[in-house]
Motif scaffolding. Structure first.
Motif, PDB file in Angstrom:
ATOM      1  N   ILE A  26      36.375  59.634 -53.045  1.00 16.74           N
ATOM      2  CA  ILE A  26      36.432  60.369 -51.785  1.00 16.74           C
ATOM      3  C   ILE A  26      35.096  60.207 -51.068  1.00 16.74           C
ATOM      4  CG2 ILE A  26      36.763  62.622 -50.704  1.00 16.74           C
ATOM      5  CD1 ILE A  26      39.236  61.542 -52.170  1.00 16.74           C
ATOM      6  N   THR A  27      35.154  59.773 -49.823  1.00 14.49           N
ATOM      7  CA  THR A  27      33.965  59.542 -49.022  1.00 14.49           C
ATOM      8  C   THR A  27      34.018  60.388 -47.761  1.00 14.49           C
ATOM      9  OG1 THR A  27      33.854  57.271 -49.822  1.00 14.49           O
ATOM     10  CG2 THR A  27      32.620  57.764 -47.833  1.00 14.49           C
ATOM     11  N   SER A  28      32.856  60.844 -47.326  1.00 10.75           N
ATOM     12  CA  SER A  28      32.745  61.615 -46.098  1.00 10.75           C
ATOM     13  C   SER A  28      32.302  60.693 -44.967  1.00 10.75           C
ATOM     14  CB  SER A  28      31.725  62.746 -46.293  1.00 10.75           C
ATOM     15  OG  SER A  28      31.506  63.419 -45.084  1.00 10.75           O
ATOM     16  N   ILE A  29      33.007  60.739 -43.850  1.00 15.31           N
ATOM     17  CA  ILE A  29      32.651  59.938 -42.680  1.00 15.31           C
ATOM     18  C   ILE A  29      32.336  60.895 -41.536  1.00 15.31           C
ATOM     19  CG2 ILE A  29      33.483  58.272 -40.977  1.00 15.31           C
ATOM     20  CD1 ILE A  29      35.189  57.040 -43.146  1.00 15.31           C
ATOM     21  N   ASP A  30      31.144  60.730 -40.950  1.00 17.59           N
ATOM     22  CA  ASP A  30      30.736  61.579 -39.830  1.00 17.59           C
ATOM     23  C   ASP A  30      31.536  61.233 -38.583  1.00 17.59           C
ATOM     24  OD1 ASP A  30      28.826  62.873 -41.365  1.00 17.59           O
ATOM     25  OD2 ASP A  30      27.238  61.468 -40.808  1.00 17.59           O
ATOM     26  N   ILE A  32      31.784  62.243 -34.270  1.00 15.99           N
ATOM     27  CA  ILE A  32      31.057  62.823 -33.143  1.00 15.99           C
ATOM     28  C   ILE A  32      31.754  64.108 -32.701  1.00 15.99           C
ATOM     29  CG2 ILE A  32      30.332  62.457 -30.734  1.00 15.99           C
ATOM     30  CD1 ILE A  32      30.203  59.462 -31.405  1.00 15.99           C
ATOM     31  N   ASN A  33      30.963  65.178 -32.553  1.00 15.71           N
ATOM     32  CA  ASN A  33      31.457  66.479 -32.097  1.00 15.71           C
ATOM     33  C   ASN A  33      32.638  66.998 -32.915  1.00 15.71           C
ATOM     34  OD1 ASN A  33      29.551  66.732 -30.050  1.00 15.71           O
ATOM     35  ND2 ASN A  33      30.790  65.524 -28.632  1.00 15.71           N
ATOM     36  N   ASN A  34      32.623  66.728 -34.212  1.00 12.80           N
ATOM     37  CA  ASN A  34      33.707  67.192 -35.067  1.00 12.80           C
ATOM     38  C   ASN A  34      33.189  67.288 -36.503  1.00 12.80           C
ATOM     39  OD1 ASN A  34      36.234  67.942 -35.940  1.00 12.80           O
ATOM     40  ND2 ASN A  34      37.295  66.310 -34.837  1.00 12.80           N
ATOM     41  N   HIS A  35      33.984  67.872 -37.367  1.00 13.79           N
ATOM     42  CA  HIS A  35      33.634  67.938 -38.777  1.00 13.79           C
ATOM     43  C   HIS A  35      33.787  66.560 -39.411  1.00 13.79           C
ATOM     44  CE1 HIS A  35      33.497  72.300 -38.712  1.00 13.79           C
ATOM     45  NE2 HIS A  35      34.630  72.290 -38.022  1.00 13.79           N
ATOM     46  N   SER A  36      33.105  66.351 -40.486  1.00 10.12           N
ATOM     47  CA  SER A  36      33.236  65.089 -41.213  1.00 10.12           C
ATOM     48  C   SER A  36      34.661  64.932 -41.731  1.00 10.12           C
ATOM     49  CB  SER A  36      32.261  65.050 -42.392  1.00 10.12           C
ATOM     50  OG  SER A  36      30.944  65.067 -41.934  1.00 10.12           O
ATOM     51  N   ALA A  37      35.113  63.712 -41.754  1.00 10.22           N
ATOM     52  CA  ALA A  37      36.435  63.405 -42.293  1.00 10.22           C
ATOM     53  C   ALA A  37      36.282  62.968 -43.742  1.00 10.22           C
ATOM     54  CB  ALA A  37      37.087  62.301 -41.482  1.00 10.22           C
ATOM     55  N   LEU A  38      37.131  63.471 -44.595  1.00  5.66           N
ATOM     56  CA  LEU A  38      37.145  63.066 -45.994  1.00  5.66           C
ATOM     57  C   LEU A  38      38.298  62.104 -46.211  1.00  5.66           C
ATOM     58  CD1 LEU A  38      36.488  66.523 -47.671  1.00  5.66           C
ATOM     59  CD2 LEU A  38      34.856  64.688 -47.279  1.00  5.66           C
TER      60      LEU A  38
END
Length: 124
Positions: A26-30, A32-38
Motif C-alpha cells: 500500500i502506497t500513499s500518493i499526494d 493537490i488540495n485533497n487527502h492522500s490517496a492510498l
C-alpha cells in the motif's frame, strides 16, 4: 529440531527469536488540495528474521553457520517448515549477520550470535 530451511535444521537451544514481517504494497500518493490517496502498487511481501546463538566450544563448534553461508552463496530458495509440519513457503537467504564474543586467550570465542534474514520467494 524446531524448524528447517532446506536441509538445515534449527535447534531450540540455538534460536532465540523468529520474527515474521508482512508488507502489503500500500502506497500513499499526494493529491493537490485533497487527502492522500492510498493505492495498492504491488503484491504482498513476507520476510523472516531468525536470531540465535551458538556455543562454539560445546557441540556447535566454530562451523555452525558454515552450512547456511554455503546455502546463501548458491542464491537459491529453500523450503521452510516447522517441526509440526507447518509449511512456511520457499525462502532465499538475503544475509547473515554474525557476532563473536567472550574471547579466551588461545582458544577463540565462547559465544557466537547471529541474525539470519530471509525473503519469501513467491515464484515457487
Amino acid at each position: 529440531m524446531i524448524f528447517s530451511l532446506g536441509e538445515f535444521e534449527f535447534e531450540a537451544l540455538n534460536v532465540d527469536e523468529l520474527e515474521r514481517n508482512y508488507e502489503y504494497g500500500i502506497t500513499s500518493i499526494d493529491r493537490i488540495n485533497n487527502h492522500s490517496a492510498l493505492i495498492s502498487t504491488k503484491k504482498e511481501n513476507e520476510s523472516i528474521k531468525i536470531s540465535g546463538k551458538t556455543l562454539p566450544l560445546s557441540k556447535d563448534k566454530n562451523t555452525y553457520l558454515d552450512t547456511l553461508k554455503q546455502m546463501a552463496s548458491k542464491n537459491k530458495s529453500y523450503t521452510m517448515c516447522s517441526a509440526n509440519g507447518l509449511y512456511f513457503g520457499k525462502f532465499v537467504i538475503l544475509g547473515i549477520n554474525e557476532k563473536q564474543s567472550a574471547f579466551l586467550e588461545g582458544s577463540g570465542f565462547l559465544v557466537q550470535s547471529f541474525d539470519l534474514n530471509l525473503q519469501r520467494d513467491f515464484n515457487e
